[in-house]
Design an enzyme around this catalytic site. Structure first.
Site, PDB file in Angstrom:
ATOM      1  N   ASP A  41       4.573  17.576   0.417  1.00 54.43           N
ATOM      2  CA  ASP A  41       5.523  16.612   0.995  1.00 54.43           C
ATOM      3  C   ASP A  41       6.761  17.273   1.588  1.00 54.43           C
ATOM      4  O   ASP A  41       7.340  16.750   2.528  1.00 54.43           O
ATOM      5  CB  ASP A  41       5.896  15.507  -0.006  1.00 54.43           C
ATOM      6  CG  ASP A  41       6.683  15.985  -1.206  1.00 54.43           C
ATOM      7  OD1 ASP A  41       6.639  17.198  -1.522  1.00 54.43           O
ATOM      8  OD2 ASP A  41       7.357  15.152  -1.835  1.00 54.43           O
ATOM      9  N   GLU A 170      18.261  13.538  -4.711  1.00 51.39           N
ATOM     10  CA  GLU A 170      17.557  14.610  -5.441  1.00 51.39           C
ATOM     11  C   GLU A 170      18.002  15.971  -4.898  1.00 51.39           C
ATOM     12  O   GLU A 170      18.294  16.892  -5.649  1.00 51.39           O
ATOM     13  CB  GLU A 170      16.036  14.508  -5.230  1.00 51.39           C
ATOM     14  CG  GLU A 170      15.359  13.378  -5.964  1.00 51.39           C
ATOM     15  CD  GLU A 170      14.715  13.814  -7.275  1.00 51.39           C
ATOM     16  OE1 GLU A 170      15.019  14.919  -7.762  1.00 51.39           O
ATOM     17  OE2 GLU A 170      13.928  13.022  -7.812  1.00 51.39           O
ATOM     18  N   ASP A 182       7.815  11.029  -4.286  1.00 48.68           N
ATOM     19  CA  ASP A 182       8.085  10.206  -5.479  1.00 48.68           C
ATOM     20  C   ASP A 182       8.793   8.891  -5.134  1.00 48.68           C
ATOM     21  O   ASP A 182       8.321   7.822  -5.531  1.00 48.68           O
ATOM     22  CB  ASP A 182       8.916  10.990  -6.504  1.00 48.68           C
ATOM     23  CG  ASP A 182       8.264  12.299  -6.894  1.00 48.68           C
ATOM     24  OD1 ASP A 182       7.075  12.487  -6.577  1.00 48.68           O
ATOM     25  OD2 ASP A 182       8.932  13.142  -7.505  1.00 48.68           O
ATOM     26  N   TYR A 234      10.388  25.410  -8.813  1.00 48.72           N
ATOM     27  CA  TYR A 234      10.147  24.473  -7.705  1.00 48.72           C
ATOM     28  C   TYR A 234      10.922  24.904  -6.452  1.00 48.72           C
ATOM     29  O   TYR A 234      10.376  24.979  -5.351  1.00 48.72           O
ATOM     30  CB  TYR A 234      10.542  23.059  -8.142  1.00 48.72           C
ATOM     31  CG  TYR A 234      10.204  21.991  -7.129  1.00 48.72           C
ATOM     32  CD1 TYR A 234       9.011  21.291  -7.187  1.00 48.72           C
ATOM     33  CD2 TYR A 234      11.085  21.696  -6.083  1.00 48.72           C
ATOM     34  CE1 TYR A 234       8.692  20.317  -6.254  1.00 48.72           C
ATOM     35  CE2 TYR A 234      10.781  20.732  -5.139  1.00 48.72           C
ATOM     36  CZ  TYR A 234       9.584  20.044  -5.240  1.00 48.72           C
ATOM     37  OH  TYR A 234       9.278  19.094  -4.304  1.00 48.72           O
TER      38      TYR A 234
HETATM   39  C1  GLA Z   1       7.758  16.746  -7.447  1.00 50.16           C
HETATM   40  C2  GLA Z   1       8.652  16.452  -6.261  1.00 50.16           C
HETATM   41  C3  GLA Z   1       7.834  15.881  -5.098  1.00 50.16           C
HETATM   42  C4  GLA Z   1       6.632  16.754  -4.785  1.00 50.16           C
HETATM   43  C5  GLA Z   1       5.857  17.094  -6.054  1.00 50.16           C
HETATM   44  C6  GLA Z   1       4.761  18.081  -5.809  1.00 50.16           C
HETATM   45  O1  GLA Z   1       7.253  15.567  -7.967  1.00 50.16           O
HETATM   46  O2  GLA Z   1       9.663  15.550  -6.612  1.00 50.16           O
HETATM   47  O3  GLA Z   1       8.664  15.722  -3.972  1.00 50.16           O
HETATM   48  O4  GLA Z   1       7.014  17.907  -4.096  1.00 50.16           O
HETATM   49  O5  GLA Z   1       6.702  17.606  -7.070  1.00 50.16           O
HETATM   50  O6  GLA Z   1       3.785  17.535  -4.995  1.00 50.16           O
END
Ligand code: GLA
Length: 396
Positions: A41, A170, A182, A234
């Site tokens: 995403d 976020e 999300d 991340y």
């Molecule tokens: C988390 C992030 C999302 C996405 C997922 C992995 O949930 O908040 O934006 O990147 O990880 O797909």
């Protein structure tokens, strides 16, 4: 743990005890499970999530002054307790990173003051979504507040606007460079449907998904390994994807298709970045194929795609953990059609496509394997694609 109905009642009671008035409204925003399309995403790619029934609830009443007061009901504490409210003047809100959960309400309020939110408000929130379970508890919190405040103040923002705002919160306030997966899933979820979202232009369509009608169950396995995206790798993954784009002179990895993957990989010298690139490009293709499989009711092939997706996340993107790998491995050994971690990884949950009737045996086998390795036992559930965020008309 109190039941849902009890908790709403307790939340209303707590609101009245804390603020001396009834809430003007209650908004619910669900968590999500992502069926496939992970770490795509923030690369303008494809995702296929669904909203779940477990949700965050925000009870709110506007005030006449500029004060915002908020507190959280701790559902896991028995008897249910409420912390004393945090207070902030709207003028004191700033676009800065915070390390506590207040980043979400303060971030939403800060952005909404620029969209016409003129007064402060009193808020109680409580959530049924375990933090760090990979089911998007933070987006659910921010979406319940974002939708609620927009409706309370008639700000006229669309659900896509709110999802983009939650993403901004976020990124800027919580310090996580996440994508729109999300919040969009939480805000647009539909009963018994997946949301097939193209993050290149944020267009989406619904894909009916009801595995039980094909004698299957989608089992959710919460590994109970709690992640924290802000401290996990991340951000590093997102940075690595940007580096690949620079190497390839493209604006996003969406510009690399499966057909030109090999020639793109030749332009990347770092073996690590080659693997990251391969995951994103192949994952986009898996999402397209998964949609075709669901539309053709080909669940055997869908299962294979889920498992390939897991292998790619484990080996190429390196965001899995041994507990998730074990859940996937045992599920497949025990006859599941496929399984994969879901969400950002570094802990959290996995899903498995289980033939109806063998769910109990699969759960038992995974629990036994966890026990044997000294891991904390996992939790299991069968999530049903649910309606997205909404005002709880029946409560106020
Ligand atoms: C988390 C992030 C999302 C996405 C997922 C992995 O949930 O908040 O934006 O990147 O990880 O797909």
């Amino acid at each position: 743990m109190p039941t849902h109905a009890t908790s709403i009642g307790v939340a209303i009671q707590s609101f009245e005890n804390t603020y001396g008035v009834r809430p003007s409204g209650i908004w619910r925003a669900p968590g999500r499970v992502n069926l496939i399309g992970e770490h795509t995403d923030y690369n303008c790619g494809l995702v296929l999530p669904f909203a779940i029934s477990e949700s965050c609830f925000a009870l709110m009443t506007p005030r006449n002054d500029q004060l915002m007061r908020i507190c959280s009901l701790k559902e896991t504490t028995i008897p249910v307790t409420i912390e004393s409210p945090h207070e902030i003047h709207l003028d004191a809100l700033e676009p800065k990173t915070m390390s506590t959960w207040l980043a979400y309400p303060y971030g939403i309020a800060y952005l909404l003051t620029h969209h016409g939110m003129k007064t402060g408000c009193d808020i109680v929130v409580y959530s049924q979504i375990p933090i760090g379970s990979g089911l998007s508890s933070s987006a659910a919190l921010a979406c319940s507040l974002g939708l609620g405040l927009c409706e309370l103040y008639s700000l006229g923002l669309s659900r896509l606007d709110i999802a983009q705002m939650v993403r901004q919160v976020e990124n800027t306030f919580a310090g996580v460079p996440s994508g729109i997966l999300d919040p969009l899933a939480s805000l647009t979820g539909k009963l018994d449907n997946l949301v097939y979202l193209d993050t290149l232009d944020n267009s989406y369509r619904y894909i009916p998904f009801n595995p039980t009608s094909c004698d299957l169950e989608l089992l959710l396995i919460d590994s109970n390994v709690r992640h924290r995206l802000s401290t996990s790798q991340y951000a590093q993954r997102s940075q690595e994807c940007l580096e690949i784009c620079e190497n390839l002179s493209v604006t996003s990895l969406r510009e690399v298709s499966l057909d030109n993957l090999e020639s793109a990989l030749e332009l990347i010298s770092s073996p690590v970045l080659k693997r990251r690139c391969r995951h994103v490009v192949t994952e986009n293709r898996r999402v397209e194929l998964a949609v075709e499989c669901i539309e053709n009711q080909d669940f055997v092939q869908l299962g294979a795609l889920l498992t390939q997706g897991h292998e790619s996340l484990r080996d190429d993107f390196e965001v899995s953990v041994p507990e998730l790998d074990m859940a996937v491995e045992v599920a497949i050994t025990r006859g599941c059609l496929g399984a994969r971690m879901t969400g950002g990884g570094f802990g959290g949950s996995a899903i498995a496509l289980v033939p109806k009737g063998s769910s109990e045996a699969v759960r038992k086998a995974i629990s036994e394997a966890y026990d044997k390795h000294g891991y904390a036992l996992p939790d299991f559930s069968i999530p049903r694609p649910s309606q997205g965020a909404t005002r709880q008309e029946d409560y106020c």
